[in-house]
Design a protein around this motif. Sequence first.
Motif, PDB file in Angstrom:
ATOM      1  N   GLY A  67       0.826  -1.211   0.000  1.00  0.00           N
ATOM      2  CA  GLY A  67       0.000   0.000   0.000  1.00  0.00           C
ATOM      3  C   GLY A  67       0.858   1.259   0.000  1.00  0.00           C
ATOM      4  O   GLY A  67       0.685   2.144  -0.839  1.00  0.00           O
ATOM      5  N   PHE A  68       1.811   1.327   0.929  1.00  0.00           N
ATOM      6  CA  PHE A  68       2.658   2.526   0.994  1.00  0.00           C
ATOM      7  C   PHE A  68       3.566   2.621  -0.221  1.00  0.00           C
ATOM      8  O   PHE A  68       3.845   3.711  -0.718  1.00  0.00           O
ATOM      9  CB  PHE A  68       3.488   2.524   2.280  1.00  0.00           C
ATOM     10  N   LEU A  69       4.020   1.462  -0.720  1.00  0.00           N
ATOM     11  CA  LEU A  69       4.852   1.476  -1.930  1.00  0.00           C
ATOM     12  C   LEU A  69       4.077   2.093  -3.087  1.00  0.00           C
ATOM     13  O   LEU A  69       4.587   2.966  -3.804  1.00  0.00           O
ATOM     14  CB  LEU A  69       5.282   0.048  -2.279  1.00  0.00           C
ATOM     15  N   ALA A  70       2.814   1.641  -3.250  1.00  0.00           N
ATOM     16  CA  ALA A  70       1.987   2.173  -4.335  1.00  0.00           C
ATOM     17  C   ALA A  70       1.831   3.683  -4.171  1.00  0.00           C
ATOM     18  O   ALA A  70       1.965   4.445  -5.131  1.00  0.00           O
ATOM     19  CB  ALA A  70       0.628   1.495  -4.346  1.00  0.00           C
ATOM     20  N   ALA A  71       1.562   4.111  -2.920  1.00  0.00           N
ATOM     21  CA  ALA A  71       1.333   5.542  -2.676  1.00  0.00           C
ATOM     22  C   ALA A  71       2.583   6.349  -2.975  1.00  0.00           C
ATOM     23  O   ALA A  71       2.528   7.358  -3.681  1.00  0.00           O
ATOM     24  CB  ALA A  71       0.895   5.747  -1.228  1.00  0.00           C
ATOM     25  N   LEU A  72       3.721   5.895  -2.455  1.00  0.00           N
ATOM     26  CA  LEU A  72       4.947   6.686  -2.625  1.00  0.00           C
ATOM     27  C   LEU A  72       5.405   6.675  -4.081  1.00  0.00           C
ATOM     28  O   LEU A  72       5.868   7.682  -4.610  1.00  0.00           O
ATOM     29  CB  LEU A  72       6.054   6.141  -1.713  1.00  0.00           C
ATOM     30  N   TYR A  73       5.258   5.517  -4.724  1.00  0.00           N
ATOM     31  CA  TYR A  73       5.653   5.429  -6.137  1.00  0.00           C
ATOM     32  C   TYR A  73       4.790   6.387  -6.968  1.00  0.00           C
ATOM     33  O   TYR A  73       5.289   7.120  -7.821  1.00  0.00           O
ATOM     34  CB  TYR A  73       5.483   3.991  -6.638  1.00  0.00           C
TER      35      TYR A  73
END
Lengths: 312, 672
Positions: free
Chosen positions: B335-341
């Motif tokens: 989830g955070f990876l998707a958001a930060l990416y």
Amino acid sequence: MTTGSLIFIGLLQAVLVAALAPLFSGFARVLRAKMHSRHGPPLLQNYYDLFKLMKRQEILPAHGSLVFRITPYVTIVSALLVVMIVPILAADSPFGWVGDMILVVYLLMLARFFTSLAGLSSGSTFGGMGARRELFVSALVEPLILLVLFVMSLLAESTNLGAISRGVATGAIPYLATVWLGMVSFAFVVFVEAGKLPFDLSEAEQELQEGAFTEYSGRGLALMQWGFYMKQLAVVSLFIAVFVPFGTMTTLSLLGGLLALAIFLIKAAALYFLAAILENAMARTRFIKAPSFTWIAVGVGLLCFAFYLVRI
Amino acid sequence: MDAIQLLISSALTFAATGLLSLLLRGLERPARVVSGLGGAAASVLAFLSALAAFVGDSASLELTGFSAFGRFVLAMDGLSAFMVGAISLLAFAASIYSIGYVHEYRGRGCGELGFFNNIFIAAMLMVVTVANAFYFLIFWELMTLASYFLVIFEQEKKESVSAGYLYFLIAHIGTALIMLSFFILYQQTGSFDFDSFRNAGLPLGIQSLIFLLAFFGFGAKAGIVPLHIWLPRAHPAAPSHVSALLSGVMIKTAIYGLIRLCVDILGAPLWWWGFVVLCFGGLSALLGIVYALDERDLKRLLAYSSVENVGIILMGVGVGMMGMSLQLPTLAVIGFLAALYHLLNHAMFKGLLFMGAGAVVYSAHTRNMNEMGGLARAMPWTSFVFLVGAVAISAIPPLNGFVSEWFVFQSLFIASSTELGVLRVFAPLFAVLLGLVGAMAAMTFVKAYGTTFTGQPRSVHARDAVEVPGSMLAGMGALAIAVTLLGLGAPWVTPFIGGVAAQVANVPTETLASGIQIFPGNEAQGVLSTPIIFLLHAGLLTFPLVAVFALGGHRAGQRVDADPWACGYGYQPQMGISATNFAQPMLAAFRPLYLLRTLAQKPLDGIASFAKRFGASLPAAEPVVERTVSQPIFAFVRTVGGWVQRMQMGDLRMYCLYIFIALAVLLIVIFK
């Protein structure tokens, strides 16, 4: 199967679809003519058209930009990539190590993006209207494709198309109400994606449904039409891979391959046949009424999802 | 030098070149070269600082002697370094671009523009690295004020000034909410340090209150629906390289603040926090793109699309937060990876698109897409980079927008098979919503590119347009390269961002890539390989080429004809599809959503007209109270006003200083 044989099967699928797509569209044209009590064109007419168009001089609109020139190639390439990922001959997704169902959905989008941009860039009224239609319909059916494929992925516990196809073929995903409903709403998607009624006016095909093609001629038109035939067969093969994936080969062999190809051809022909009947039996409607049709399909899709939740 | 020293030197370089640009404001060309090149150099320093922080361990530095009640601590952990990296990349491109672009503002204060711009970037760098709530608010306010002056830079336009006023108002409502949440934490811990907040151990009720205050406070800045109304007015009003920074990175500092406070410090203990974020994210994504589609002003279209993209980022954040509270480390990381990416990707392509829009405004002197058309002929390079940005933002593979949306889909897929009933029902529906948003984004950007750059020119401006100067092309080109690399280089970029995401979620790192593939923690769930997709695209191109060659198509020849076919009538440019009628069927199909906007307008107008009527009715009541109440007060006010007048020198910098002093005094009064 080894990566090497998967790559081989993937390339084989691309060649097969490229070679056979005009035949299937020709088959649909013949069927329609028969239902209209017309004599109709020969089965191979599409091939004759393509060969002839290739040799004709190409006329480009003065204001067509770079996009207008590259679009025929983009549509063909994206359709080929889709059929390399969809499991047609083998149970596994041949290029499943490159991408999954989400990639397939967005590759279809890539083709649509450039087709409609080309229509718009020609400066022609009909080109622009065709572009507008193309994207409008895509906005209506895109969520539906994702909904159904998402539910099937959840059943297979993977977004890989090979995993979904194998799950249905082996019975790991049983034919319960969820799958049947998904099949119905996905069939609708295939119908629309293949450019059939009710949103297309067959008498005004030149102007509207193929609106984005209006300013193409010669080689460009040949490539655009060829790409369109490939895209039709690609969505049909996607339907087959997800909902009726029987008869594919599990190991690479000549006999298994030929058998899988024969079974695929029969299934695809059956689907083109059904689509032709439906297409000619249905009334045409104003394009702006399209949402009321898609809402029905979305409703079926949501029902499929609800049944998935309660596991029926 | 270590990461912190590099960061401080970068911020000081920004501030120094900004001041120098202000001093040189009489000489416009040196001013814009100093602020542009200085900004670019400072951005390089900031980027090196982010790299140093990634390579080395987390660094922190305390500077003493500033204020009695707040420690000035700078800390560079993974999240801060990531944000500094994103800001510096865009700031670099924007600074290079500004050298040529600011020429458009000759005679209208190029020096001041450079000053506010560089101060604005420096403030953003500080906001994402400072580890003390007090200084966070100071820099937050500095960032808001600097950007406010940039929004109202075109003061001769009434529209800009009112947009600036709206921005100022909503930004400060947001700031007030953020302040409240920090004060609650201060009350409980007796310190402004983020470190002490971390160990506060507050009851869940108070934590939830802090979360809600912070979410809506930061949400006002990020432009979530319904607090987005300022964004589509304020972002387009600013000069275009500033619009790029506002949409590209400033609204992301609010996402940073949300993650820092609610995830890093409070640890997202309750699942409904994440769900609230997810729902507002989905709503913003949908309404943002629906309204973007209807726009005919190119820059406003881009601003609405920022609302959409912030929504997508928040969907990732929400899923990540729910992953944390449900103790599902993979879900949290993805989830955070998707958001930060997506945060990084959006900074790149939205920066690129705003600069492209700026280039169009620079050459064609209009923002109305109905008056453009055919610019690709006159501006081939701008047109090409804008196309790259348009393809990327429509999430078309293999560029970067697709990679981050793929991760959002995968995070929703994992969320769909958790034990939590709400997620089982809503996660797939949000995935479908994302699909709808993607299709509408494609339509929006086909319209934006198609009606601006292709077809025939629909006005004199469009016919007379010329290509923009080299520095502007260089700035946009740098971003186009970044967009491509972030897409094709996904297998090498993902582990970095995944590491940051794991650090944010406070869980061990997941394996997210092997060789040339990326996958969401588990290879069986789904893999993606953007470099191979690109190679296959290139390789498959031989297929149609060989077919054309084999069938004799290469001998057929080409002819360029003047006009498109028009049923035998004479063709006129007006026959092509314009921006307004391109979106028309969508308006019909999604009428309720547009109706929503019209309906929401009524209460807003109501409030405005009430305020106006209230103001108008005051004079009627005046004679009655005048003698008894007003006159003594007026006399008093006049006296005070006399004193104040001495402070009012009309210098904006002094006002910044006053606000700083007022804030400091207020805090001392309350907490001493």
